[in-house]
Write a protein that holds these residues in place. Structure first.
Motif, PDB file in Angstrom:
ATOM      1  N   LEU A  45      10.063 -10.889  -1.241  1.00  0.00           N
ATOM      2  CA  LEU A  45       9.308 -11.579  -2.034  1.00  0.00           C
ATOM      3  C   LEU A  45       7.880 -12.572  -1.243  1.00  0.00           C
ATOM      4  O   LEU A  45       6.788 -12.713  -1.908  1.00  0.00           O
ATOM      5  N   SER A  46       8.494 -12.894  -0.023  1.00  0.00           N
ATOM      6  CA  SER A  46       7.222 -13.557   0.729  1.00  0.00           C
ATOM      7  C   SER A  46       6.155 -12.620   0.993  1.00  0.00           C
ATOM      8  O   SER A  46       4.997 -12.983   0.736  1.00  0.00           O
ATOM      9  N   VAL A  47       6.455 -11.419   1.570  1.00  0.00           N
ATOM     10  CA  VAL A  47       5.435 -10.373   1.909  1.00  0.00           C
ATOM     11  C   VAL A  47       4.567  -9.911   0.454  1.00  0.00           C
ATOM     12  O   VAL A  47       3.453  -9.541   0.719  1.00  0.00           O
ATOM     13  N   GLU A  48       5.372  -9.628  -0.506  1.00  0.00           N
ATOM     14  CA  GLU A  48       4.544  -9.123  -1.458  1.00  0.00           C
ATOM     15  C   GLU A  48       4.040 -10.020  -2.515  1.00  0.00           C
ATOM     16  O   GLU A  48       3.165  -9.567  -3.591  1.00  0.00           O
ATOM     17  N   LYS A  49       4.569 -11.159  -2.711  1.00  0.00           N
ATOM     18  CA  LYS A  49       4.281 -12.060  -3.786  1.00  0.00           C
ATOM     19  C   LYS A  49       3.995 -13.759  -3.513  1.00  0.00           C
ATOM     20  O   LYS A  49       2.836 -13.999  -3.915  1.00  0.00           O
ATOM     21  N   TYR A  50       4.406 -14.069  -2.530  1.00  0.00           N
ATOM     22  CA  TYR A  50       4.270 -15.626  -2.085  1.00  0.00           C
ATOM     23  C   TYR A  50       3.452 -16.086  -1.069  1.00  0.00           C
ATOM     24  O   TYR A  50       2.610 -16.965  -1.303  1.00  0.00           O
ATOM     25  N   CYS A  51       3.314 -15.197  -0.109  1.00  0.00           N
ATOM     26  CA  CYS A  51       2.633 -15.732   1.194  1.00  0.00           C
ATOM     27  C   CYS A  51       0.987 -15.549   0.879  1.00  0.00           C
ATOM     28  O   CYS A  51       0.605 -14.544   1.094  1.00  0.00           O
ATOM     29  N   GLY A  52       0.072 -16.535   0.750  1.00  0.00           N
ATOM     30  CA  GLY A  52      -1.263 -16.299   0.559  1.00  0.00           C
ATOM     31  C   GLY A  52      -1.901 -15.980   1.909  1.00  0.00           C
ATOM     32  O   GLY A  52      -2.844 -15.372   1.898  1.00  0.00           O
ATOM     33  N   VAL A  53      -1.554 -16.190   2.873  1.00  0.00           N
ATOM     34  CA  VAL A  53      -1.935 -15.932   4.155  1.00  0.00           C
ATOM     35  C   VAL A  53      -1.582 -14.540   4.444  1.00  0.00           C
ATOM     36  O   VAL A  53      -2.497 -13.635   5.119  1.00  0.00           O
ATOM     37  N   MET A  54      -0.744 -14.027   3.916  1.00  0.00           N
ATOM     38  CA  MET A  54      -0.487 -12.425   4.084  1.00  0.00           C
ATOM     39  C   MET A  54      -1.597 -11.502   3.300  1.00  0.00           C
ATOM     40  O   MET A  54      -1.985 -10.670   3.572  1.00  0.00           O
ATOM     41  N   GLU A  55      -1.502 -12.104   1.977  1.00  0.00           N
ATOM     42  CA  GLU A  55      -2.688 -11.473   1.200  1.00  0.00           C
ATOM     43  C   GLU A  55      -4.086 -11.607   1.773  1.00  0.00           C
ATOM     44  O   GLU A  55      -4.958 -10.798   1.701  1.00  0.00           O
ATOM     45  N   MET A  56      -4.418 -12.772   2.561  1.00  0.00           N
ATOM     46  CA  MET A  56      -5.718 -12.622   3.320  1.00  0.00           C
ATOM     47  C   MET A  56      -5.634 -11.602   4.520  1.00  0.00           C
ATOM     48  O   MET A  56      -6.685 -10.950   4.552  1.00  0.00           O
ATOM     49  N   PHE A  57      -4.810 -11.635   5.268  1.00  0.00           N
ATOM     50  CA  PHE A  57      -4.486 -10.629   6.272  1.00  0.00           C
ATOM     51  C   PHE A  57      -4.682  -9.065   5.834  1.00  0.00           C
ATOM     52  O   PHE A  57      -5.302  -8.193   6.235  1.00  0.00           O
ATOM     53  N   ARG A  58      -4.191  -8.735   4.642  1.00  0.00           N
ATOM     54  CA  ARG A  58      -4.223  -7.348   3.833  1.00  0.00           C
ATOM     55  C   ARG A  58      -5.645  -6.981   3.753  1.00  0.00           C
ATOM     56  O   ARG A  58      -5.771  -5.945   3.614  1.00  0.00           O
ATOM     57  N   GLN A  59      -6.555  -7.801   3.625  1.00  0.00           N
ATOM     58  CA  GLN A  59      -8.162  -7.612   3.346  1.00  0.00           C
ATOM     59  C   GLN A  59      -8.665  -7.047   4.450  1.00  0.00           C
ATOM     60  O   GLN A  59      -9.811  -6.399   4.401  1.00  0.00           O
TER      61      GLN A  59
END
Length: 140
Positions: free
Chosen positions: A113-127
């Motif tokens: 849930l953190s990795v796929e949905k909640y962690c905004g910093v994770m989403e930034m790193f995905r870029q």
């Protein structure tokens, strides 16, 4: 939602940066880059932000799910590119859970849930980085 920080040069290679929490932090280069090592390195601070963001999510979910965990840590290894501007192109993040009665399936769900949905910093790193997420359980 707008967030404002102020970062002030303290001389040489050192800066002090405000944070909306009210806690300031220092940023400095290491001796190899004419600094004194009296603060966080900016790129490493990004990795701490990633671990902190996801860690807060998982800790909150552990509480909500009423899971028993004796200890929990996140380890990150990241590859920095050679060419300027240097950035992290590969990041491995390991979630380590310790305890006698670990409910592995529910803990994995919290991580997911953190990795796929909640962690905004994770989403930034995905870029800009390839992410490899691992969950390890240490039943003691």
């Amino acid at each position: 939602m707008s967030i404002h920080i102020t970062t002030i040069w303290k001389g040489n290679m050192k800066f002090e940066s405000t944070n909306p929490s009210g806690h300031n932090l220092f940023i400095d280069a290491g001796p190899e880059n004419d600094g004194h090592g009296e603060g966080y390195r900016p790129k490493a601070l990004m990795l701490s932000a990633l671990a902190g963001c996801s860690g807060l999510d998982v800790a909150s979910l552990i509480k909500k799910m009423k899971l028993k965990v004796d200890d929990f840590k996140i380890e990150i290894d990241a590859n920095l590119t050679e060419e300027h501007p240097k950035f992290y192109d590969k990041v491995t993040m390991e979630f380590h859970f310790f305890g006698k009665e670990l409910k592995e399936e529910k803990l994995q769900k919290a991580v997911d849930l953190s990795v796929e949905k909640y962690c905004g910093v994770m989403e930034m790193f995905r870029q800009f980085a390839e992410l490899n997420i691992k969950t390890l359980f240490h039943n003691q």
